[in-house]
Motif scaffolding. Structure first.
Motif, PDB file in Angstrom:
ATOM      1  N   ASN A   1      46.054 -13.551 -25.568  1.00 12.94           N
ATOM      2  CA  ASN A   1      47.450 -14.064 -25.753  1.00 12.94           C
ATOM      3  C   ASN A   1      47.444 -14.649 -27.290  1.00 12.94           C
ATOM      4  OD1 ASN A   1      48.438 -13.586 -23.386  1.00 12.94           O
ATOM      5  ND2 ASN A   1      47.006 -15.507 -22.675  1.00 12.94           N
ATOM      6  N   LYS A   2      47.206 -14.100 -28.316  1.00 17.04           N
ATOM      7  CA  LYS A   2      47.769 -14.573 -29.526  1.00 17.04           C
ATOM      8  C   LYS A   2      49.021 -14.454 -30.015  1.00 17.04           C
ATOM      9  CE  LYS A   2      43.135 -12.866 -31.484  1.00 17.04           C
ATOM     10  NZ  LYS A   2      42.322 -12.050 -32.545  1.00 17.04           N
ATOM     11  N   ARG A   3      49.647 -15.320 -29.352  1.00 14.72           N
ATOM     12  CA  ARG A   3      51.011 -15.569 -29.441  1.00 14.72           C
ATOM     13  C   ARG A   3      51.656 -16.003 -30.605  1.00 14.72           C
ATOM     14  NH1 ARG A   3      53.025 -19.028 -24.685  1.00 14.72           N
ATOM     15  NH2 ARG A   3      51.961 -20.496 -26.000  1.00 14.72           N
ATOM     16  N   PHE A   4      51.394 -16.977 -31.509  1.00 11.80           N
ATOM     17  CA  PHE A   4      52.177 -17.680 -32.596  1.00 11.80           C
ATOM     18  C   PHE A   4      51.079 -17.950 -33.607  1.00 11.80           C
ATOM     19  CE2 PHE A   4      54.218 -18.992 -28.555  1.00 11.80           C
ATOM     20  CZ  PHE A   4      55.421 -18.303 -28.694  1.00 11.80           C
ATOM     21  N   GLU A   5      51.563 -17.687 -34.843  1.00 12.24           N
ATOM     22  CA  GLU A   5      50.674 -18.129 -35.754  1.00 12.24           C
ATOM     23  C   GLU A   5      50.659 -19.567 -36.434  1.00 12.24           C
ATOM     24  OE1 GLU A   5      50.443 -15.493 -39.134  1.00 12.24           O
ATOM     25  OE2 GLU A   5      49.395 -14.158 -37.648  1.00 12.24           O
TER      26      GLU A   5
ATOM     27  N   MET B   1      55.842 -21.603 -33.134  1.00 11.63           N
ATOM     28  CA  MET B   1      55.929 -21.724 -31.703  1.00 11.63           C
ATOM     29  C   MET B   1      57.072 -22.344 -31.136  1.00 11.63           C
ATOM     30  SD  MET B   1      53.562 -23.918 -29.219  1.00 11.63           S
ATOM     31  CE  MET B   1      54.646 -24.996 -29.424  1.00 11.63           C
ATOM     32  N   VAL B   2      57.539 -23.695 -31.819  1.00 13.82           N
ATOM     33  CA  VAL B   2      58.507 -24.868 -31.504  1.00 13.82           C
ATOM     34  C   VAL B   2      59.722 -24.033 -31.819  1.00 13.82           C
ATOM     35  CG1 VAL B   2      59.719 -26.696 -32.167  1.00 13.82           C
ATOM     36  CG2 VAL B   2      57.215 -26.748 -31.692  1.00 13.82           C
ATOM     37  N   THR B   3      59.815 -23.125 -32.697  1.00 19.20           N
ATOM     38  CA  THR B   3      61.153 -22.447 -33.168  1.00 19.20           C
ATOM     39  C   THR B   3      61.455 -21.416 -31.933  1.00 19.20           C
ATOM     40  OG1 THR B   3      60.948 -22.839 -35.232  1.00 19.20           O
ATOM     41  CG2 THR B   3      62.439 -20.982 -34.663  1.00 19.20           C
ATOM     42  N   ASP B   4      60.524 -20.645 -31.498  1.00 19.33           N
ATOM     43  CA  ASP B   4      60.849 -19.702 -30.469  1.00 19.33           C
ATOM     44  C   ASP B   4      61.183 -20.370 -29.277  1.00 19.33           C
ATOM     45  OD1 ASP B   4      59.956 -16.624 -29.679  1.00 19.33           O
ATOM     46  OD2 ASP B   4      59.053 -17.923 -28.406  1.00 19.33           O
ATOM     47  N   TRP B   5      60.488 -21.493 -29.083  1.00 20.84           N
ATOM     48  CA  TRP B   5      60.555 -22.370 -27.675  1.00 20.84           C
ATOM     49  C   TRP B   5      62.068 -22.723 -27.615  1.00 20.84           C
ATOM     50  CZ3 TRP B   5      60.381 -28.190 -27.502  1.00 20.84           C
ATOM     51  CH2 TRP B   5      60.323 -28.569 -25.984  1.00 20.84           C
ATOM     52  N   SER B   6      62.672 -23.073 -28.784  1.00 21.89           N
ATOM     53  CA  SER B   6      63.889 -23.521 -28.963  1.00 21.89           C
ATOM     54  C   SER B   6      65.167 -22.311 -28.599  1.00 21.89           C
ATOM     55  CB  SER B   6      64.237 -24.079 -30.353  1.00 21.89           C
ATOM     56  OG  SER B   6      64.337 -23.076 -31.209  1.00 21.89           O
ATOM     57  N   LEU B   7      64.502 -21.411 -28.502  1.00 24.01           N
ATOM     58  CA  LEU B   7      65.347 -20.120 -28.503  1.00 24.01           C
ATOM     59  C   LEU B   7      65.460 -19.486 -27.025  1.00 24.01           C
ATOM     60  CD1 LEU B   7      64.568 -18.007 -31.982  1.00 24.01           C
ATOM     61  CD2 LEU B   7      66.543 -19.341 -31.112  1.00 24.01           C
ATOM     62  N   GLN B   8      64.445 -20.045 -26.077  1.00 26.56           N
ATOM     63  CA  GLN B   8      63.970 -19.285 -24.892  1.00 26.56           C
ATOM     64  C   GLN B   8      64.275 -20.277 -23.564  1.00 26.56           C
ATOM     65  OE1 GLN B   8      59.984 -18.202 -25.225  1.00 26.56           O
ATOM     66  NE2 GLN B   8      60.445 -16.147 -26.133  1.00 26.56           N
TER      67      GLN B   8
ATOM     68  N   ALA C   1      48.739 -33.191 -20.290  1.00 30.29           N
ATOM     69  CA  ALA C   1      49.512 -31.942 -20.272  1.00 30.29           C
ATOM     70  C   ALA C   1      50.975 -32.502 -21.227  1.00 30.29           C
ATOM     71  CB  ALA C   1      50.090 -31.472 -19.080  1.00 30.29           C
ATOM     72  N   THR C   2      51.379 -31.148 -21.835  1.00 26.05           N
ATOM     73  CA  THR C   2      52.661 -31.424 -22.516  1.00 26.05           C
ATOM     74  C   THR C   2      53.198 -30.148 -22.349  1.00 26.05           C
ATOM     75  OG1 THR C   2      53.485 -31.382 -24.923  1.00 26.05           O
ATOM     76  CG2 THR C   2      51.471 -30.931 -24.840  1.00 26.05           C
ATOM     77  N   SER C   3      54.663 -30.208 -22.096  1.00 25.88           N
ATOM     78  CA  SER C   3      55.421 -28.812 -21.606  1.00 25.88           C
ATOM     79  C   SER C   3      55.607 -27.861 -22.971  1.00 25.88           C
ATOM     80  CB  SER C   3      56.671 -29.360 -21.294  1.00 25.88           C
ATOM     81  OG  SER C   3      57.808 -27.950 -21.085  1.00 25.88           O
ATOM     82  N   ASN C   4      55.153 -26.832 -22.789  1.00 26.23           N
ATOM     83  CA  ASN C   4      55.214 -25.548 -23.783  1.00 26.23           C
ATOM     84  C   ASN C   4      54.494 -26.127 -24.960  1.00 26.23           C
ATOM     85  OD1 ASN C   4      57.338 -23.240 -22.866  1.00 26.23           O
ATOM     86  ND2 ASN C   4      57.791 -25.325 -21.903  1.00 26.23           N
ATOM     87  N   TYR C   5      53.524 -26.966 -24.774  1.00 28.61           N
ATOM     88  CA  TYR C   5      52.583 -27.178 -25.971  1.00 28.61           C
ATOM     89  C   TYR C   5      53.410 -27.973 -27.109  1.00 28.61           C
ATOM     90  CZ  TYR C   5      48.734 -26.754 -29.438  1.00 28.61           C
ATOM     91  OH  TYR C   5      47.563 -27.006 -30.255  1.00 28.61           O
ATOM     92  N   ALA C   6      54.826 -28.568 -27.004  1.00 32.75           N
ATOM     93  CA  ALA C   6      55.618 -28.859 -27.907  1.00 32.75           C
ATOM     94  C   ALA C   6      55.463 -30.133 -28.248  1.00 32.75           C
ATOM     95  CB  ALA C   6      57.027 -28.535 -27.392  1.00 32.75           C
ATOM     96  N   GLN C   7      54.642 -31.039 -27.309  1.00 31.15           N
ATOM     97  CA  GLN C   7      54.484 -32.627 -27.753  1.00 31.15           C
ATOM     98  C   GLN C   7      55.814 -33.121 -27.964  1.00 31.15           C
ATOM     99  OE1 GLN C   7      50.551 -32.304 -30.067  1.00 31.15           O
ATOM    100  NE2 GLN C   7      50.936 -30.334 -30.103  1.00 31.15           N
TER     101      GLN C   7
END
Lengths: 248, 248
Positions: free
Chosen positions: A212-216, A221-228, B38-44
């Motif tokens: 699960n090497k997902r994000f660099e 990661m936060v930007t991707d999360w904001s889109l999903q 725990a923090t949702s989506n690791y976004a803290q």
């Protein structure tokens, strides 16, 4: 530190469990630990549903879009609950209108979430592992129907627990000075350098993971999360209001 | 049980403290314990403000209408915070609109509340005591101004901590079968008898207390509570929306 704090610092989300359900005795212990968290005004404005029916577990896994939920050793759904309190007040001849306020919804949600963290910590102290499930909120309306929730009761989060069958690495948290301030919220001008350093920490974490090497970086990661965002999540407040809560 | 669960079952709210502030080292430990929840989506999606300025402590005691807040050994304000995430996304060139959704507000609030319970448990493991302060929400607008909160940040709860200078009794929780159900929410028809029994338990608890004999039964307490909502609390959702959160 001490053994309690050491346990807290070792927390990681466990999503893969051995095929062994939690005993009733353990479930009852966990609920008791949850019940001893603080509760606003001593009103205990929350309830807990244990999902033991495999069909319902599967339905909830579908709502949450996470197949592992169906395989958990135990599944709790935490509810904000003003229905019990409203029944009591109605029996005393009082008005129950106030229980539909946002205030009373938020009190119930807070009670439920404080209890949830106590349950997780208690479970981990017994060698169990688990994960908090915000994803059950993808369809608050469907879940409310599935659990036959009356008015003044809404789901807040799920807890999937079991005997761990994986050993994920610890996810590094932000440096304290990015999240903990003194007396007022800081001006934004100088967080970039600290965030960049944290980006590097997160990059190291992800590159060290076996899978699960997902994000660099944290920023990616936060930007991707904001889109999903799941479309159902944007109906959450409306669905809570359909349950007669958070209306004013 | 075990020592962690034993500690959880011993929780009681402490509102009177010795005149000894928490050391910076202890405060930092507590924040670290909170961060490992725990923090949702690791976004803290939360932040913490420590209130060390006596004037601000007093102002918060006035907002909460609880004088003891000004005398705490340490005061944390827990915040739902999407401002940091929005800054990151803006820097990446993305849209930050989603952070004004109810979903992202509730994610931030949940993160903050999970962290709060970890802080309370960590504090108690160190011999400290404390109380969760929902009362800071009486005036979300005033508190937001006092703490200079930017858009996308709102207070969620306070935690008053210190070296205990009182030994209150344990408040008996509801019997498990009134609050913990299986697979669906139960029909209401037969909770009256159980509630009556719990009423007796609460009556015994209050009559055994040395001071503050407030209510005779749980039913009376809940009814009284339903009549006493602070008017500022009914502006909470509006005030959160003024902070650009929970808008859709």
């Amino acid at each position: 530190m001490n053994s309690v704090i050491d346990l807290q610092l070792q927390h990681r989300s466990i999503r893969k469990f051995k095929k062994e359900a939690l005993s009733e005795e353990i479930v009852s212990k966990l609920v008791k630990a949850g019940q001893h968290a603080a509760t606003s005004n001593y009103a205990q404005s929350y309830s807990i549903i244990s999902i033991t029916d495999p069909k319902k577990k599967k339905a909830i896994a579908e709502i949450g879009q996470q197949a592992h939920i169906a395989e958990s050793g135990h599944l709790f759904i935490m509810l904000a609950d003003q229905s019990r309190n409203a029944s009591i007040v109605a029996k005393q001849g009082g008005s129950t209108n106030i229980f539909s306020s946002f205030d009373k919804f938020f009190i119930g949600a807070t009670d439920a979430i404080l209890a949830a963290q106590n349950i997780i910590i208690a479970a981990e102290s017994l060698g169990l592992g688990g994960v908090i499930l915000g994803c059950i909120l993808n369809q608050v309306d469907e879940l409310s129907t599935l659990l036959k929730l009356p008015p003044l009761v809404v789901p807040v989060l799920g807890i999937s627990l079991g005997y761990p069958d994986q050993e994920p690495q610890l996810k590094p948290r932000m440096p304290e000075d990015l999240i903990h301030f003194e007396n007022s919220y800081p001006q934004k001008d100088n967080i970039s350098a600290q965030l960049e350093e944290y980006d590097n920490t997160v990059t190291e974490y992800y590159s060290a993971r076996d899978s699960n090497k997902r994000f660099e970086t944290f920023a990616q990661m936060v930007t991707d999360w904001s889109l999903q965002t799941n479309p159902g999540r944007l109906k959450m407040l409306g669905n809570i209001q359909k349950q007669d809560m958070a209306k004013f």
